[in-house]
Design a protein around this motif. Sequence first.
Motif, mmCIF file in Angstrom:
data_model
loop_
_atom_site.group_PDB
_atom_site.id
_atom_site.type_symbol
_atom_site.label_atom_id
_atom_site.label_comp_id
_atom_site.label_asym_id
_atom_site.label_seq_id
_atom_site.Cartn_x
_atom_site.Cartn_y
_atom_site.Cartn_z
ATOM 1 N N UNK A 25 42.744 95.603 105.437
ATOM 2 C CA UNK A 25 42.672 94.350 104.689
ATOM 3 C C UNK A 25 41.798 93.368 105.450
ATOM 4 N N UNK A 26 40.704 92.935 104.811
ATOM 5 C CA UNK A 26 39.711 92.136 105.525
ATOM 6 C C UNK A 26 40.272 90.801 106.039
ATOM 7 N N UNK A 27 40.951 90.003 105.213
ATOM 8 C CA UNK A 27 41.432 88.718 105.720
ATOM 9 C C UNK A 27 42.484 88.822 106.822
ATOM 10 N N UNK A 28 43.435 89.739 106.681
ATOM 11 C CA UNK A 28 44.551 89.762 107.627
ATOM 12 C C UNK A 28 44.367 90.711 108.808
ATOM 13 N N UNK A 29 43.579 91.778 108.630
ATOM 14 C CA UNK A 29 43.454 92.774 109.690
ATOM 15 C C UNK A 29 42.114 92.757 110.417
ATOM 16 N N UNK A 31 39.444 89.690 109.985
ATOM 17 C CA UNK A 31 39.038 88.322 110.329
ATOM 18 C C UNK A 31 39.923 87.747 111.426
ATOM 19 N N UNK A 32 39.292 87.291 112.514
ATOM 20 C CA UNK A 32 40.036 86.721 113.633
ATOM 21 C C UNK A 32 40.596 87.747 114.585
ATOM 22 N N UNK A 33 40.428 89.019 114.259
ATOM 23 C CA UNK A 33 40.952 90.089 115.111
ATOM 24 C C UNK A 33 39.840 90.950 115.714
ATOM 25 N N UNK A 34 38.796 91.207 114.940
ATOM 26 C CA UNK A 34 37.690 92.009 115.442
ATOM 27 C C UNK A 34 36.501 91.125 115.784
ATOM 28 N N UNK A 36 32.259 90.866 116.677
ATOM 29 C CA UNK A 36 31.127 91.401 115.930
ATOM 30 C C UNK A 36 30.820 92.849 116.305
ATOM 31 N N UNK A 37 30.910 93.146 117.601
ATOM 32 C CA UNK A 37 30.665 94.520 118.034
ATOM 33 C C UNK A 37 31.687 95.482 117.452
ATOM 34 N N UNK A 38 32.961 95.073 117.448
ATOM 35 C CA UNK A 38 34.009 95.927 116.885
ATOM 36 C C UNK A 38 33.783 96.154 115.394
ATOM 37 N N UNK A 39 33.314 95.106 114.715
ATOM 38 C CA UNK A 39 33.040 95.250 113.287
ATOM 39 C C UNK A 39 31.887 96.225 113.069
ATOM 40 N N UNK A 40 30.876 96.144 113.916
ATOM 41 C CA UNK A 40 29.773 97.085 113.825
ATOM 42 C C UNK A 40 30.242 98.509 114.067
#
Length: 241
Positions: A25-29, A31-34, A36-40
């Motif tokens: 889930x993008x908002x709860x899991x 945003x604010x947790x990952x 930029x590198x982790x998102x990549x």
Amino acid sequence: MTPKREMRTDIGWSDASRITVFGHDFPSEILGRLNLGDMGFLELTGRIPNANESRMFNAMVVTLVEHGITPSALAARLTYLGAPESMQAAVAAGLCGLGSVFVGSIEGCAKMLYDAMPVGTTSDLAEIARDTVQRFRKEKKTIPGIGHPLHKPVDPRTPRLFAIADETGFSGPYVQLVNLVASEAEKLAGRLLPVNATGAIVGLVGHLLEESRRPMASQVWHMVEEEATAHFHSDSRAKAD
């Protein structure tokens, strides 16, 4: 009749109230947790990295950010000079200047190492390095990932990346092989050819921001034009005399 091929994506989907990326889930899991590198990492692998993977991948991404006034940065700045209303075009111009000399050598180096030593290979690393260097020399091709026009005898980023790889458990035979390739290439070439850390992608936006605040592209343009056409000026003055 050719059967219809299924269209499918596993990256993510959304509706009026939900956004998911690889099942998270993008908002709860995210945003604010990952970061930029982790998102990549998630986008590339389909999973969230563990602590060691996060540290290593983020170090690699940070290495790619800024390299000063390289040709790609100049292309971006000069395009911005001509079209300040189009940041996207300036970034695209800089990206078009990335290839076998700048940034593209990363891909070339990875391919070289994998082709020389496919996963599961048990051959002697020194022998593989010698064969690799000899092949590139025979084909009269530049060895990707080796040598740097400025940083000698060592690219200062590389030892730090290798140290992080060692600390996080990612230092393996490919790290050993690229160092052996560099040593073999230096021996045969008779000059320093350090393992380099190449790239300049995110930094283009930084250069454009600085260009908007403290321009230099116009000065570079006129300086280059003046020097490149100096012989015409000399000829004109000579004729006038």
